[in-house]
Motif scaffolding. Sequence first.
Motif, mmCIF file in Angstrom:
data_model
loop_
_atom_site.group_PDB
_atom_site.id
_atom_site.type_symbol
_atom_site.label_atom_id
_atom_site.label_comp_id
_atom_site.label_asym_id
_atom_site.label_seq_id
_atom_site.Cartn_x
_atom_site.Cartn_y
_atom_site.Cartn_z
ATOM 1 N N THR A 29 -1.045 2.285 -6.339
ATOM 2 C CA THR A 29 -1.571 2.864 -5.159
ATOM 3 C C THR A 29 -0.978 3.366 -4.184
ATOM 4 O O THR A 29 0.030 2.841 -3.662
ATOM 5 C CB THR A 29 -2.486 1.543 -5.739
ATOM 6 O OG1 THR A 29 -3.731 2.357 -4.336
ATOM 7 C CG2 THR A 29 -2.218 0.713 -4.848
ATOM 8 N N GLY A 30 -1.817 3.744 -3.916
ATOM 9 C CA GLY A 30 -1.280 4.294 -2.034
ATOM 10 C C GLY A 30 -1.904 3.253 -1.026
ATOM 11 O O GLY A 30 -1.982 3.365 -0.251
ATOM 12 N N ASP A 31 -2.495 2.248 -1.126
ATOM 13 C CA ASP A 31 -3.016 0.935 -0.637
ATOM 14 C C ASP A 31 -1.979 -0.027 -0.251
ATOM 15 O O ASP A 31 -1.553 -0.030 -1.398
ATOM 16 C CB ASP A 31 -4.490 0.686 -1.010
ATOM 17 C CG ASP A 31 -5.708 1.262 -1.431
ATOM 18 O OD1 ASP A 31 -5.653 2.452 -0.113
ATOM 19 O OD2 ASP A 31 -6.037 2.036 -2.236
ATOM 20 N N ASP A 32 -2.388 -1.315 0.948
ATOM 21 C CA ASP A 32 -2.349 -1.702 0.921
ATOM 22 C C ASP A 32 -2.273 -2.803 -0.271
ATOM 23 O O ASP A 32 -1.847 -4.316 1.138
ATOM 24 C CB ASP A 32 -1.685 -2.842 2.346
ATOM 25 C CG ASP A 32 -0.758 -0.610 3.211
ATOM 26 O OD1 ASP A 32 0.524 -0.243 2.470
ATOM 27 O OD2 ASP A 32 -0.861 -0.780 4.154
ATOM 28 N N VAL A 33 -2.125 -2.967 -1.429
ATOM 29 C CA VAL A 33 -2.658 -4.110 -1.619
ATOM 30 C C VAL A 33 -1.762 -5.205 -2.193
ATOM 31 O O VAL A 33 -0.365 -5.405 -1.572
ATOM 32 C CB VAL A 33 -3.157 -3.832 -3.354
ATOM 33 C CG1 VAL A 33 -4.205 -2.910 -3.067
ATOM 34 C CG2 VAL A 33 -1.794 -3.249 -4.390
ATOM 35 N N THR A 34 -1.651 -6.469 -2.271
ATOM 36 C CA THR A 34 -0.813 -7.272 -3.207
ATOM 37 C C THR A 34 -0.519 -7.458 -4.517
ATOM 38 O O THR A 34 -1.720 -9.004 -4.454
ATOM 39 C CB THR A 34 -0.667 -8.151 -1.290
ATOM 40 O OG1 THR A 34 -2.480 -9.335 -1.593
ATOM 41 C CG2 THR A 34 -0.982 -8.254 -0.413
ATOM 42 N N GLU A 35 -0.204 -7.329 -5.073
ATOM 43 C CA GLU A 35 -0.570 -7.417 -6.326
ATOM 44 C C GLU A 35 0.895 -7.905 -7.497
ATOM 45 O O GLU A 35 1.035 -8.532 -8.493
ATOM 46 C CB GLU A 35 -1.148 -6.354 -7.222
ATOM 47 C CG GLU A 35 -2.574 -6.390 -6.953
ATOM 48 C CD GLU A 35 -3.477 -4.825 -7.435
ATOM 49 O OE1 GLU A 35 -4.298 -4.345 -6.914
ATOM 50 O OE2 GLU A 35 -2.485 -3.806 -7.815
ATOM 51 N N CYS A 36 2.307 -7.030 -7.148
ATOM 52 C CA CYS A 36 3.266 -7.350 -7.539
ATOM 53 C C CYS A 36 4.500 -7.931 -6.258
ATOM 54 O O CYS A 36 4.639 -8.095 -5.454
ATOM 55 C CB CYS A 36 4.349 -6.272 -7.331
ATOM 56 S SG CYS A 36 3.058 -5.064 -8.729
ATOM 57 N N ILE A 37 4.733 -9.267 -7.022
ATOM 58 C CA ILE A 37 5.612 -9.685 -6.386
ATOM 59 C C ILE A 37 7.042 -8.942 -5.514
ATOM 60 O O ILE A 37 7.502 -8.849 -5.910
ATOM 61 C CB ILE A 37 5.780 -11.636 -6.439
ATOM 62 C CG1 ILE A 37 6.730 -11.128 -7.290
ATOM 63 C CG2 ILE A 37 4.671 -11.870 -6.836
ATOM 64 C CD1 ILE A 37 6.729 -12.926 -8.225
ATOM 65 N N GLY A 38 7.097 -10.162 -4.062
ATOM 66 C CA GLY A 38 9.038 -9.494 -3.785
ATOM 67 C C GLY A 38 8.699 -7.703 -2.911
ATOM 68 O O GLY A 38 7.673 -7.458 -2.584
ATOM 69 N N GLY A 39 10.187 -7.022 -3.238
ATOM 70 C CA GLY A 39 10.446 -6.379 -2.465
ATOM 71 C C GLY A 39 10.496 -6.713 -1.287
ATOM 72 O O GLY A 39 10.804 -7.791 -0.423
ATOM 73 N N GLY A 40 10.997 -5.405 -0.552
ATOM 74 C CA GLY A 40 11.168 -5.327 1.348
ATOM 75 C C GLY A 40 10.655 -6.277 2.203
ATOM 76 O O GLY A 40 11.087 -6.856 3.287
ATOM 77 N N GLU A 41 9.148 -5.986 2.066
ATOM 78 C CA GLU A 41 8.403 -6.990 2.912
ATOM 79 C C GLU A 41 7.847 -8.274 2.593
ATOM 80 O O GLU A 41 6.951 -9.544 2.600
ATOM 81 C CB GLU A 41 6.717 -6.671 3.101
ATOM 82 C CG GLU A 41 7.260 -4.983 3.385
ATOM 83 C CD GLU A 41 6.056 -4.115 4.069
ATOM 84 O OE1 GLU A 41 4.677 -4.531 3.943
ATOM 85 O OE2 GLU A 41 5.613 -3.619 5.434
ATOM 86 N N SER A 42 8.545 -8.573 0.952
ATOM 87 C CA SER A 42 8.650 -10.180 0.221
ATOM 88 C C SER A 42 7.622 -10.984 0.099
ATOM 89 O O SER A 42 7.157 -11.711 0.451
ATOM 90 C CB SER A 42 9.710 -11.164 1.189
ATOM 91 O OG SER A 42 10.940 -10.567 1.553
ATOM 92 N N ILE A 43 6.372 -10.356 -0.924
ATOM 93 C CA ILE A 43 5.233 -10.730 -0.901
ATOM 94 C C ILE A 43 4.892 -11.852 -1.565
ATOM 95 O O ILE A 43 6.058 -12.083 -3.123
ATOM 96 C CB ILE A 43 4.237 -9.593 -1.406
ATOM 97 C CG1 ILE A 43 3.835 -8.165 -0.777
ATOM 98 C CG2 ILE A 43 3.231 -10.193 -2.203
ATOM 99 C CD1 ILE A 43 3.259 -6.872 -0.906
ATOM 100 N N SER A 44 4.894 -13.156 -1.664
ATOM 101 C CA SER A 44 5.097 -14.222 -2.442
ATOM 102 C C SER A 44 3.684 -14.466 -2.710
ATOM 103 O O SER A 44 3.289 -13.933 -3.099
ATOM 104 C CB SER A 44 5.402 -15.062 -1.027
ATOM 105 O OG SER A 44 4.146 -15.471 -0.326
#
Length: 437
Positions: A388-403
């Motif tokens: 998606t083009g939005d800043d959702v939080t659905e997949c963990i990890g990545g450069g911004e380290s979504i927990s």
Amino acid sequence: MPSWRERPAFQQPSYPDLAHLNTVVADLRSRPPLVFAGEVDSLRQRMAQVEQGQAFALMGGDCAESFIQSSADNIRLKVQTILQMAAVLTYGASMPVVKIGRMAGQYAKPRSSDTETRDGVTLPAYRGDCVNGYNFTKECRTPDPDRMLDAYLRAGTTLNLIRAFTMGGYADLREVHSWNRGFTANPAYSRFETLAAELDRAMRFMDAAGVDFDALSRVEFFSSHEALLLEYEDAMIREDSRSGRLYDTSAHFLWVGERTRGADDAHVTLLRGVTNPVGVKIGPDAAPSDLIALMDRLNPNGESGRLTFITRMGAHRIDDALPALVEAVKADGRPVSWMTDPMHGNTIMSDTGYKTRNFATILDEIRSFFRVHQSLGTVPGGIHVELTGDDVTECIGGGESISETALAERYETLVDPRLNHQQSLEVAFEVAEMLRG
């Protein structure tokens, strides 16, 4: 050729009023096409290039498009994300990127169970806005044929917007590059600075050399979705007045899912009769004979640009499962293109109760996909990702380290978790480096 109606059909809704269903299908059959034969033929030519390693395919978009989120802003942000990814991949691959949106038709989804039970109440499972509603009420969950008419209209307006964005200057390469500069300025993505600097120098060289950027402000952008609802897809088939060939005019590219890919079943049978480029999702339990049977049904004469196998193995199984399949298809000799779907085989449940995917695992499957094809001398032709083009939080990890605890902040998907805008661009930079070898 046999009719799909004579074949086993799976993952179809159970409509309570068949007379009303027939009325809706007849209405759809009378409506104008959503895409046109010439556009479909162009995509087949591009997919033939993908087969030969002369182009790379990028397919991305929502897991399941929703009617309420089909706003101009949401469409624009998805298109922007795919254009940004394509710019990076074009530089990394040093070849054209075929841009295919998982958009303007991805309104239906297969489900593992026909029903869902909450607090002792059992209702039909949510199968996408083209079938029924998400809210857990009898009224919402009852399949409604009128939703197919709504899907048709929303697909049409989405395609109109996509054409406006990609042909009206929004896709200007200089603008896309400026968006990517903003991404790489984030310290979380500093490891991509070298590639970003090379791309920036290439852009400045092109400008200094007098490249006609106006000619680069318009791009081909194709639509795709899973051909799941047989009545809808059948109603959208049209005969081209020039060639006499049949086209499924609901999208440029259609695919059959892992759950419905039986070579003699209804979904494959329906797509046998249309000219569109088609794909088949292939899971880790597929046998080489399954793929040969699918080639026999969907591309018996070995026409270029016709058939794509989209592997969805899971990072822990792809290295063992994929080589035998690739070797069998290579030995057969008929052309196919290969794409990887690194999303569906890597879904997990977080400790906080959310269905999610780990960004590192997604990259692991993509790397394995490239490694297998390179070891066998075949072409890793593209990637198929839910984004998606939005800043959702659905997949963990990545450069911004979504927990896992951050998933609750913006978990908006109705079915499966998607990469957000930043994670999608991160995938593009990672794949660009793989393409550079």
